[in-house]
Motif scaffolding. Sequence first.
Motif, PDB file in Angstrom:
ATOM      1  N   THR A  67       0.822  -1.204   0.000  1.00 53.35           N
ATOM      2  CA  THR A  67       0.000   0.000   0.000  1.00 53.35           C
ATOM      3  C   THR A  67       0.858   1.256   0.000  1.00 53.35           C
ATOM      4  N   ALA A  68       1.962   1.238   0.713  1.00 49.79           N
ATOM      5  CA  ALA A  68       2.795   2.440   0.871  1.00 49.79           C
ATOM      6  C   ALA A  68       3.630   2.761  -0.357  1.00 49.79           C
ATOM      7  N   ASP A  69       4.183   1.746  -1.016  1.00 50.47           N
ATOM      8  CA  ASP A  69       5.111   2.034  -2.116  1.00 50.47           C
ATOM      9  C   ASP A  69       4.678   1.428  -3.449  1.00 50.47           C
ATOM     10  N   GLY A  70       3.464   0.946  -3.541  1.00 47.53           N
ATOM     11  CA  GLY A  70       3.007   0.306  -4.764  1.00 47.53           C
ATOM     12  C   GLY A  70       2.250   1.254  -5.668  1.00 47.53           C
ATOM     13  N   VAL A  71       1.606   0.670  -6.701  1.00 44.39           N
ATOM     14  CA  VAL A  71       0.795   1.416  -7.655  1.00 44.39           C
ATOM     15  C   VAL A  71      -0.663   1.027  -7.443  1.00 44.39           C
ATOM     16  N   ASN A  72      -1.482   2.009  -7.177  1.00 46.64           N
ATOM     17  CA  ASN A  72      -2.912   1.793  -6.990  1.00 46.64           C
ATOM     18  C   ASN A  72      -3.629   2.392  -8.198  1.00 46.64           C
ATOM     19  N   GLU A  73      -4.333   1.546  -8.957  1.00 45.70           N
ATOM     20  CA  GLU A  73      -5.082   2.027 -10.108  1.00 45.70           C
ATOM     21  C   GLU A  73      -6.565   1.892  -9.822  1.00 45.70           C
ATOM     22  N   ILE A  74      -7.260   3.009  -9.855  1.00 44.81           N
ATOM     23  CA  ILE A  74      -8.707   3.052  -9.669  1.00 44.81           C
ATOM     24  C   ILE A  74      -9.341   3.267 -11.034  1.00 44.81           C
ATOM     25  N   VAL A  75     -10.221   2.357 -11.440  1.00 43.49           N
ATOM     26  CA  VAL A  75     -10.762   2.365 -12.797  1.00 43.49           C
ATOM     27  C   VAL A  75     -12.288   2.398 -12.750  1.00 43.49           C
ATOM     28  N   ILE A  76     -12.858   3.267 -13.564  1.00 46.73           N
ATOM     29  CA  ILE A  76     -14.305   3.254 -13.817  1.00 46.73           C
ATOM     30  C   ILE A  76     -14.495   3.112 -15.322  1.00 46.73           C
ATOM     31  N   GLY A  77     -15.059   1.994 -15.741  1.00 47.04           N
ATOM     32  CA  GLY A  77     -15.416   1.798 -17.140  1.00 47.04           C
ATOM     33  C   GLY A  77     -16.915   1.964 -17.288  1.00 47.04           C
ATOM     34  N   HIS A  78     -17.324   2.795 -18.238  1.00 48.48           N
ATOM     35  CA  HIS A  78     -18.739   3.165 -18.338  1.00 48.48           C
ATOM     36  C   HIS A  78     -19.232   3.057 -19.769  1.00 48.48           C
ATOM     37  N   ASN A  79     -20.248   2.229 -20.011  1.00 50.36           N
ATOM     38  CA  ASN A  79     -20.969   2.212 -21.283  1.00 50.36           C
ATOM     39  C   ASN A  79     -22.109   3.213 -21.204  1.00 50.36           C
ATOM     40  N   GLU A  80     -22.061   4.248 -22.030  1.00 54.39           N
ATOM     41  CA  GLU A  80     -23.161   5.212 -22.072  1.00 54.39           C
ATOM     42  C   GLU A  80     -24.185   4.741 -23.096  1.00 54.39           C
ATOM     43  N   ASP A  81     -25.265   4.170 -22.577  1.00 56.45           N
ATOM     44  CA  ASP A  81     -26.325   3.625 -23.423  1.00 56.45           C
ATOM     45  C   ASP A  81     -27.487   4.598 -23.469  1.00 56.45           C
ATOM     46  N   GLY A  82     -27.694   5.212 -24.601  1.00 57.05           N
ATOM     47  CA  GLY A  82     -28.831   6.103 -24.786  1.00 57.05           C
ATOM     48  C   GLY A  82     -29.840   5.481 -25.721  1.00 57.05           C
ATOM     49  N   GLY A  83     -30.883   6.228 -26.006  1.00 58.21           N
ATOM     50  CA  GLY A  83     -31.817   5.779 -27.017  1.00 58.21           C
ATOM     51  C   GLY A  83     -31.170   5.843 -28.391  1.00 58.21           C
ATOM     52  N   TRP A  84     -31.670   5.048 -29.313  1.00 56.94           N
ATOM     53  CA  TRP A  84     -31.049   5.010 -30.637  1.00 56.94           C
ATOM     54  C   TRP A  84     -31.097   6.372 -31.308  1.00 56.94           C
ATOM     55  N   GLU A  85     -32.071   7.205 -30.917  1.00 58.01           N
ATOM     56  CA  GLU A  85     -32.206   8.519 -31.559  1.00 58.01           C
ATOM     57  C   GLU A  85     -31.062   9.461 -31.189  1.00 58.01           C
ATOM     58  N   SER A  86     -30.266   9.101 -30.172  1.00 54.60           N
ATOM     59  CA  SER A  86     -29.155   9.967 -29.751  1.00 54.60           C
ATOM     60  C   SER A  86     -27.845   9.610 -30.443  1.00 54.60           C
ATOM     61  N   ARG A  87     -27.862   8.616 -31.310  1.00 50.04           N
ATOM     62  CA  ARG A  87     -26.644   8.253 -32.023  1.00 50.04           C
ATOM     63  C   ARG A  87     -26.148   9.439 -32.856  1.00 50.04           C
ATOM     64  N   ASP A  88     -24.911   9.808 -32.657  1.00 43.65           N
ATOM     65  CA  ASP A  88     -24.262  10.925 -33.359  1.00 43.65           C
ATOM     66  C   ASP A  88     -24.842  12.283 -32.991  1.00 43.65           C
ATOM     67  N   GLU A  89     -25.670  12.348 -31.941  1.00 46.24           N
ATOM     68  CA  GLU A  89     -26.310  13.617 -31.582  1.00 46.24           C
ATOM     69  C   GLU A  89     -25.912  14.103 -30.199  1.00 46.24           C
ATOM     70  N   SER A  90     -24.855  13.553 -29.617  1.00 43.69           N
ATOM     71  CA  SER A  90     -24.422  13.941 -28.282  1.00 43.69           C
ATOM     72  C   SER A  90     -23.082  14.668 -28.357  1.00 43.69           C
ATOM     73  N   TRP A  91     -22.726  15.351 -27.265  1.00 43.55           N
ATOM     74  CA  TRP A  91     -21.574  16.245 -27.272  1.00 43.55           C
ATOM     75  C   TRP A  91     -20.723  16.052 -26.021  1.00 43.55           C
ATOM     76  N   LEU A  92     -19.442  16.377 -26.149  1.00 43.41           N
ATOM     77  CA  LEU A  92     -18.548  16.471 -24.996  1.00 43.41           C
ATOM     78  C   LEU A  92     -18.333  17.963 -24.751  1.00 43.41           C
ATOM     79  N   ILE A  93     -18.886  18.462 -23.660  1.00 45.20           N
ATOM     80  CA  ILE A  93     -18.913  19.907 -23.422  1.00 45.20           C
ATOM     81  C   ILE A  93     -18.087  20.267 -22.192  1.00 45.20           C
ATOM     82  N   THR A  94     -17.199  21.235 -22.375  1.00 43.46           N
ATOM     83  CA  THR A  94     -16.461  21.832 -21.263  1.00 43.46           C
ATOM     84  C   THR A  94     -17.079  23.189 -20.975  1.00 43.46           C
ATOM     85  N   ALA A  95     -17.493  23.398 -19.742  1.00 43.93           N
ATOM     86  CA  ALA A  95     -18.139  24.649 -19.350  1.00 43.93           C
ATOM     87  C   ALA A  95     -17.356  25.311 -18.231  1.00 43.93           C
TER      88      ALA A  95
END
Length: 422
Positions: A155-183
């Motif tokens: 714990t003191a001298d090792g490598v700790n990797e915290i991972v979140i893998g996420h499938n974003e499942d929307g309705g089919w109508e949102s295909r190609d219609e979503s954005w990555l927005i920085t505000a």
Amino acid sequence: MLISLAYVCLIASVSGQVSPPLSTGILPSLFVHGDHFSVGQQIGYTTRSSILYRLRRSESVMQLVQWVSSTPEGQAAYDAMLTTANNTFPEYVSELEGMAYGSGVNFETLFVLNVRNELKTFKKASQHLRGDTIKEKPEVEHCSDYLMNALSGSTADGVNEIVIGHNEDGGWESRDESWLITAHMEGEGVRENIRYTSFVYAGELPTDAFFWNEHGVVGTMNGLYPVECLYGGLGRNFISRHLVGAVDIDDAISRVTIPNQATGHSFNFASKHEQRLVNVEVAPGVHEKDKASLYVVTRIEQSLDVETATSLFHANSYLFLDVEQDPSDSSAHRIARAAELPPPQCVQDILTVLGDTKDEEWPIYRTATSEEESDSGYTLTTALFSIVFENEKYSEKSSLTLYMSNPKTDQHVRLDKKLFVE
């Protein structure tokens, strides 16, 4: 409220006048800044074609708009939710007003879009709207997450990797219609001065998907559908919009467990400042006097065995909070299939599970082409957050990777970047 006329005008504006965009397989990015109304206006103006095209393809949303505009029950449900949103988060209502102004789509339609999951439940149970508690079977649900806490060395001298893998499942109508927005929220009247980046559905508040912010907080989410919902409660899109300003994990938990929530949600949190990985399940406290939310916080701890990672797969079913639910076939099948596969010990193992399609009718990685299919979910993108600590200190090796096709086989990563770069 002039929603009846607005509904007619919207139908005219999206019927045959908006050409479908080419399927590019990318997630367009946008930077916006200012106060709440101006940020909403910038988003609405830039994403107007995506909003209109999405609405044209979403028959279920337009049916809700018509229900609200043409029935006393629909009007009452709409008014109750808008009143709660205005009383709780007027700043985020202002963002929607700005989005309506910028896009030319009426505010009422955008508000319905943002609370559609709640309104669908109220619509089905409209004959029973005599109190606070609604019981109804949920719609088909979206999104899968795999969380992993892996330790190499002590714990003191090792490598700790915290991972979140996420499938974003929307309705089919949102295909190609979503954005990555920085505000960058700034200016007079801003609830909090904050810079964040999030996946945003066209016409919706950030974010019902995933985000990271300048405080080093990362979050993903999955819809949960308790049988009992709070009529006129706060829509979950407003809760997730509030979430993106969290300063740490405890603050994130506090923001998503506020009272008077209409329905349920599952959240996953990590941070560059904390070697912690948590899941939070929330449900409306429909029987509580002050409508306090019910919730359970589950910490995915480091394994004492450095050869074995600790992990958790979460879809759209409550795993820890004891509330009545009626999960969909999709969620049940995704959870069952993940349990058949070996627990992940590395990032590639997570991508293999999130890209699994062995269950052809109810796969983990989803590819629906219409609302009429058994599984109407569509995996729009897979986000892989890897937060690395070396010698108990945050490492610049931390990264976000986005996949716009199946992550199990996709060699063409659409975004691979360091997190939290100023």
